[in-house]
Design a protein around this motif. Sequence first.
Motif, PDB file in Angstrom:
ATOM      1  N   ASP A   1       4.315 -34.661-105.344  1.00  0.00           N
ATOM      2  CA  ASP A   1       5.456 -34.437-104.461  1.00  0.00           C
ATOM      3  C   ASP A   1       6.199 -35.747-104.231  1.00  0.00           C
ATOM      4  OD1 ASP A   1       4.864 -31.735-104.164  1.00  0.00           O
ATOM      5  OD2 ASP A   1       3.511 -32.121-102.485  1.00  0.00           O
ATOM      6  N   ILE A   2       7.517 -35.642-104.091  1.00  0.00           N
ATOM      7  CA  ILE A   2       8.321 -36.821-103.816  1.00  0.00           C
ATOM      8  C   ILE A   2       8.390 -37.044-102.308  1.00  0.00           C
ATOM      9  CG2 ILE A   2      10.487 -35.506-103.783  1.00  0.00           C
ATOM     10  CD1 ILE A   2      11.848 -37.961-105.028  1.00  0.00           C
ATOM     11  N   ASP A   3       8.291 -38.307-101.889  1.00  0.00           N
ATOM     12  CA  ASP A   3       8.385 -38.645-100.472  1.00  0.00           C
ATOM     13  C   ASP A   3       9.856 -38.753-100.105  1.00  0.00           C
ATOM     14  OD1 ASP A   3       8.010 -39.460 -97.904  1.00  0.00           O
ATOM     15  OD2 ASP A   3       7.333 -41.487 -98.389  1.00  0.00           O
ATOM     16  N   ALA A   4      10.438 -37.616 -99.691  1.00  0.00           N
ATOM     17  CA  ALA A   4      11.870 -37.570 -99.400  1.00  0.00           C
ATOM     18  C   ALA A   4      12.122 -36.796 -98.114  1.00  0.00           C
ATOM     19  CB  ALA A   4      12.617 -36.950-100.565  1.00  0.00           C
ATOM     20  N   GLU A   5      11.449 -37.203 -97.064  1.00  0.00           N
ATOM     21  CA  GLU A   5      11.630 -36.535 -95.780  1.00  0.00           C
ATOM     22  C   GLU A   5      13.069 -36.698 -95.303  1.00  0.00           C
ATOM     23  OE1 GLU A   5       9.721 -36.545 -91.263  1.00  0.00           O
ATOM     24  OE2 GLU A   5       8.883 -37.808 -92.835  1.00  0.00           O
TER      25      GLU A   5
ATOM     26  N   ARG B   1       4.227 -41.631-110.078  1.00  0.00           N
ATOM     27  CA  ARG B   1       4.899 -41.978-108.827  1.00  0.00           C
ATOM     28  C   ARG B   1       6.411 -41.853-109.008  1.00  0.00           C
ATOM     29  NH1 ARG B   1       7.099 -47.124-108.772  1.00  0.00           N
ATOM     30  NH2 ARG B   1       6.650 -48.383-110.629  1.00  0.00           N
ATOM     31  N   TRP B   2       7.076 -41.480-107.915  1.00  0.00           N
ATOM     32  CA  TRP B   2       8.522 -41.346-107.918  1.00  0.00           C
ATOM     33  C   TRP B   2       9.168 -42.652-107.462  1.00  0.00           C
ATOM     34  CZ3 TRP B   2      11.309 -37.017-109.415  1.00  0.00           C
ATOM     35  CH2 TRP B   2      10.580 -35.829-109.607  1.00  0.00           C
TER      36      TRP B   2
ATOM     37  N   SER C   1      13.244 -44.058-106.271  1.00  0.00           N
ATOM     38  CA  SER C   1      14.517 -43.520-105.805  1.00  0.00           C
ATOM     39  C   SER C   1      15.617 -44.562-105.945  1.00  0.00           C
ATOM     40  CB  SER C   1      14.421 -43.072-104.337  1.00  0.00           C
ATOM     41  OG  SER C   1      13.527 -41.991-104.202  1.00  0.00           O
TER      42      SER C   1
END
Length: 360
Positions: free
Chosen positions: A131-135, A180-181, A183
């Motif tokens: 999952d991407i950490d994009a809160e 890992r993503w 951005s």
Amino acid sequence: MSSIPSPIIFDILIQLPVKSLARFKSLNKLYCSFITDPHFIYTQFNNGTGSADDNNRLILSYIEHRNLDTVIHFLTVREIDELAVVEYSAAISFGSYHVLPSSYGLVCFFGLHGDVYVCNPTIKQIARLPDIDAEGFLSLSCGFGFDEISGKHKVIKFLEPVGASVDDLGIGIISMGDNRWRSIRYHPRFRFPNHEPPVFSGGFFYWITWEVNPGGQPCSSSIASFDIEKETLEAISPPESVAEKNGYNLYLAELGGELCLVDVERKRMDIWIFKGNHAESEENWVRGASIVHESETVDAARPVAFNGVEILLHGFIRGLGQLNCYNVQTGCFRELEIKGIASQFFHVNHYAESLFPVEL
């Protein structure tokens, strides 16, 4: 076997089809060392693409919701026999998914809730990306392509802030094998205006963006491009004759390895081919085929593959079916009746088999 020079073994193995090579990996360590080598995999793929078999191979996929799980099915078909063969089926998270065109033998598909999977149906490997950490961001769409410089597949994800400034736009990027993503932020002029996935061609992702007039309608269309290697953005002008047209009547497609702009008007579909050169900042569009039906609309169909003679159209055309071929030389349609598909809701694209592994 030890007396045969390695270059000769390489030359023999490189001529074999992917499925045979996948079986040979278990025969001995020498075969396995060749077949799993990245250079061998890349060379074998390029050696096999372009054959008549590859030019006519399609991959179809559909989602099946069962009582306790969800399964995605991949089938391949050669147009010459029109019989679909199940390549691989895999259980996935529950949801609705969009399947992207294959790239170097791998297929990526993403769900409305953010799940992203990558699969190689031929060698039966699949993985769910982290999952991407994009809160605070909404995931609009995904793109999938192969970076020939790094030798890795990449997935990009378009991110838009929820209830925040439209200037804070981002693209999430992950390379297969990195797990890992990353951005990057980009300017609103390249804004991703809808959920239509970008098109990948020649090392670039492309999507249509446009300005909005006071009435809220799109105008002044342009094309954004994203370099998969350098991870930079730039703008490309569309053909002058379509630049001021309603953006909803335009879309991009990759046909025969080339970027195409499709201009649709009910019974007519005009295809423009991009012949530009990014390195020299050269933009050049060439008028390609025009698909015309004398009596029925074609705006519900989309071109998804081209074998040099026929364009495959996916979408309903009255009097035909969901899959139809248009001969660019004769101007004739023919329905493609593929047998063996258990669902009328499916994705379809051109497909070339490969040994590229699915690695996180």
